[in-house]
Scaffold this active site. Structure first.
Site, PDB file in Angstrom:
ATOM      1  N   GLU A 119       0.814  -1.219   0.000  1.00 13.24           N
ATOM      2  CA  GLU A 119       0.000   0.000   0.000  1.00 13.24           C
ATOM      3  C   GLU A 119       0.847   1.269   0.000  1.00 13.24           C
ATOM      4  O   GLU A 119       0.441   2.283  -0.581  1.00 13.24           O
ATOM      5  CB  GLU A 119      -0.947   0.006   1.204  1.00 13.24           C
ATOM      6  N   PHE A 166     -11.772  -6.844  14.141  1.00 13.48           N
ATOM      7  CA  PHE A 166     -10.664  -7.315  13.309  1.00 13.48           C
ATOM      8  C   PHE A 166     -10.341  -6.291  12.223  1.00 13.48           C
ATOM      9  O   PHE A 166     -11.209  -5.855  11.483  1.00 13.48           O
ATOM     10  CB  PHE A 166     -11.022  -8.662  12.678  1.00 13.48           C
ATOM     11  N   GLN A 167      -9.094  -5.912  12.144  1.00  9.54           N
ATOM     12  CA  GLN A 167      -8.578  -4.947  11.167  1.00  9.54           C
ATOM     13  C   GLN A 167      -9.305  -3.598  11.237  1.00  9.54           C
ATOM     14  O   GLN A 167      -9.441  -2.899  10.233  1.00  9.54           O
ATOM     15  CB  GLN A 167      -8.636  -5.510   9.738  1.00  9.54           C
ATOM     16  N   LYS A 191     -17.757  -0.331   5.758  1.00  7.66           N
ATOM     17  CA  LYS A 191     -18.085  -1.347   4.757  1.00  7.66           C
ATOM     18  C   LYS A 191     -19.587  -1.417   4.465  1.00  7.66           C
ATOM     19  O   LYS A 191     -19.991  -1.623   3.312  1.00  7.66           O
ATOM     20  CB  LYS A 191     -17.588  -2.724   5.216  1.00  7.66           C
ATOM     21  N   MET A 207      24.449   9.407   2.411  1.00  5.40           N
ATOM     22  CA  MET A 207      24.341  10.731   3.012  1.00  5.40           C
ATOM     23  C   MET A 207      24.607  10.672   4.516  1.00  5.40           C
ATOM     24  O   MET A 207      25.273  11.556   5.075  1.00  5.40           O
ATOM     25  CB  MET A 207      22.966  11.343   2.744  1.00  5.40           C
TER      26      MET A 207
END
Length: 555
Positions: free
Chosen positions: A52, A114-115, A164, A466
């Protein structure tokens, strides 16, 4: 008016906004939207990234290359949180993206399901605005507002989180085409006159152009203004491409790794006109000493930036293109021949050094020579990023894409995917260090799957270059956790993903590989080996006066 589900409304609103490409990764909470997307796959192309974070960077790169709003999709929980770094990168650089996430259903929201994650709470400090939609009747209006907010004024990311059950619910939908953006009025006439008085009185004017020039499509207006004022022009890191770097008035980048000519010119001028730049610490150095001899005229879209980091004598708040055009029309042609001649002499006295053999600067010079003028150069973050800003000549805006504000290692490959998707006919090159390449090299799988012809050029010094440079200069060569001498074979990684790879150890091998990669119009990875102890010069110590800029000869 028709009846549509929430998921179908999302797709309809994307089409309203002219979206033809989205980047994302599916999951349980967002499945209804992906199902609707499947039915419209001939109208909206979905790029499945490997992670993602890559989707957020791709949406960002798409926006920067095209000037349109980029869109990314993610599911709830870890899908949403994986977008955060990409959203923050877009926020720091004022890049317009809309991130659409889905959350658990309303009845189990707030119950540690969940999630489940509060992504609007997490993203609040790094978005221009965000929403959570719990009622399908509000969905279309929220999405339209999200796009309007993302692209208007000072652009930035907007997040829309949708439960959802809203994506499954059905409601009335009526198409609404986006209204034309209202032109922002010019400042009051007395503000314009105050600016003109400063411009007319200046004997040694200098213009500093930032990323806002590119965001406002003001490059042509800047060129006309610079020649009317007859003033040298320097660009910030984010302003690369805002001014044609072949123009005699151009002095180079300004700031921590700016040219000596630019840093000395900003320090010696009597008027500094700053357009679309926010005086970050990497540009201004010491706020008390920055442009100490000059009055400063600041032009910016965001009033909050005025007098935030540096006190200015006058300011004009509004669209840079409109303001520069207005000033050019009202300002009589100025002549500062002695000052411009002095600056030209400085450019000849303080050229950027390339070094012998296969050096970082040499890699970028060869890249510049062997790619077309309209090539899009994307970078990760570090030494290679600075070399790409210093040694590649940019002639037009939206051809140098980099993470300037957040400095995100791992930004480049995802952003290059977005840029190549937005500009399929352009040569797109992502310049990476080996440390940055490790961050998101999984996105090579996306490049292969999408059959994108982008070139991944790894400036491979077997170190976090760097950080190592700072350890050399400021930490008595204590190289704590910055050495990457292990057995990772980047060419084999590329080949395992179906991409042609080149290992480069000489300048001639570099030329051959670049020619083949550019001409083939197929994906390629170049692993270019350089010395671990190469440095980026010039350099100004952090927090120091720009006049303290030094290079290897000074050491």
């Amino acid at each position: 008016m028709t009846k549509l589900s929430g998921a179908e409304i999302v797709i309809a609103c994307l089409k309203e906004q002219g979206v033809d490409t989205v980047f994302g990764y599916p999951g349980g909470a967002i499945l209804n939207i992906y199902d609707a997307l499947y039915k419209h796959r001939d109208e909206i192309h979905h790029v499945l990234t490997s992670h993602e974070q890559g989707a957020a960077h791709a949406a960002d790169g798409y926006a920067r290359a095209s000037g349109k709003v980029g869109v990314c999709l993610a599911t709830s929980g870890p899908g949403a949180t994986n977008l955060v770094t990409g959203i923050a990168s877009a926020y720091m650089d004022s890049s317009p993206i809309v991130a659409i996430t889905c959350n658990v259903a309303n009845p189990i929201l707030g119950k540690d399901s969940f999630q489940e994650i509060d992504i609007t709470g997490i993203s609040m400090p790094i978005t221009k605005y965000n929403f959570i939609v719990k009622d399908v009747r509000e969905l279309a209006g929220v999405l339209r507002r999200a796009f309007r907010i993302a692209r208007s004024g000072r652009p930035g990311p907007v997040l829309v989180d949708i439960t959802k059950d809203v994506t499954a619910a059905v409601t009335d939908y009526e198409a609404v085409l986006p209204a034309a953006e209202a032109l922002r009025p010019l400042p009051a006439e007395e503000k314009i006159e105050e600016a003109l008085a400063l411009l007319k009185a200046a004997k040694k004017p200098c213009i500093m152009a930032g990323g806002g020039v590119i965001l406002s499509n003001a490059a042509e207006a800047l060129t006309a203004f610079a020649h009317r004022l007859d003033a040298p022009v320097c660009c910030t890191l984010m302003g690369q491409g805002a001014f044609d770097q072949n123009d005699p008035l151009y002095t180079g980048m300004v700031g921590m790794h700016g040219t000596k000519t630019s840093n000395y010119t900003v320090s010696d001028c009597d008027l500094l006109v700053v357009v679309g730049a926010r005086f970050s610490d990497r540009v201004a150095g010491s706020p008390k000493q920055f442009a100490a001899k000059a009055k400063i005229l600041q032009i910016d879209i965001d009033e909050a930036e005025v007098n935030k980091n540096i006190h200015v004598a006058a300011s004009l708040v509004g669209d840079a293109a409109a303001l520069l055009t207005c000033l050019t029309e009202k300002l009589p042609a100025q002549r500062h021949a002695d000052w411009v001649t002095e600056i030209q002499a400085r450019k000849e006295r303080f050229p950027l050094q390339i070094g012998e053999g296969l050096t970082g600067p040499r890699v970028i010079r060869e890249l510049d020579r062997l790619t077309p003028d309209d090539a899009i150069i994307v970078t990760e973050v570090g030494q290679h990023q600075m070399w790409a800003a210093q040694h590649y000549a940019y002639h037009s805006p939206r051809t140098y894409l980099t993470s300037g504000g957040l400095g995100t290692m791992g930004f480049g490959l995802g952003a290059a995917i977005g840029a190549q998707t937005a500009k399929p006919d352009s040569v797109v090159v992502n310049v990476a260090g080996d440390g940055c390449f490790r961050m998101n090299m999984n996105e090579l799988a996306t490049v292969a799957r999408e059959e994108l012809p982008l070139i991944e050029l790894i400036v491979d010094n077997h170190a976090l270059g760097m950080v190592r440079q700072w350890q050399t200069l400021f930490y008595e060569q204590r190289y704590s956790s910055t050495v990457l001498r292990d057995r990772v074979d980047y060419c084999k990684i590329a080949e395992a993903m179906g991409i042609k790879a080149y290992r480069v150890t000489t300048v001639e091998e570099l030329r051959t590989a670049l020619r083949e990669a550019v001409e083939s119009r197929k994906a390629a990875v170049l692993d270019v080996l350089i010395d671990s102890d190469e440095k980026v010069f010039p350099m100004c110590p952090p927090g120091a006066d720009l006049k303290e800029v030094f290079d290897e000869s000074d050491l």
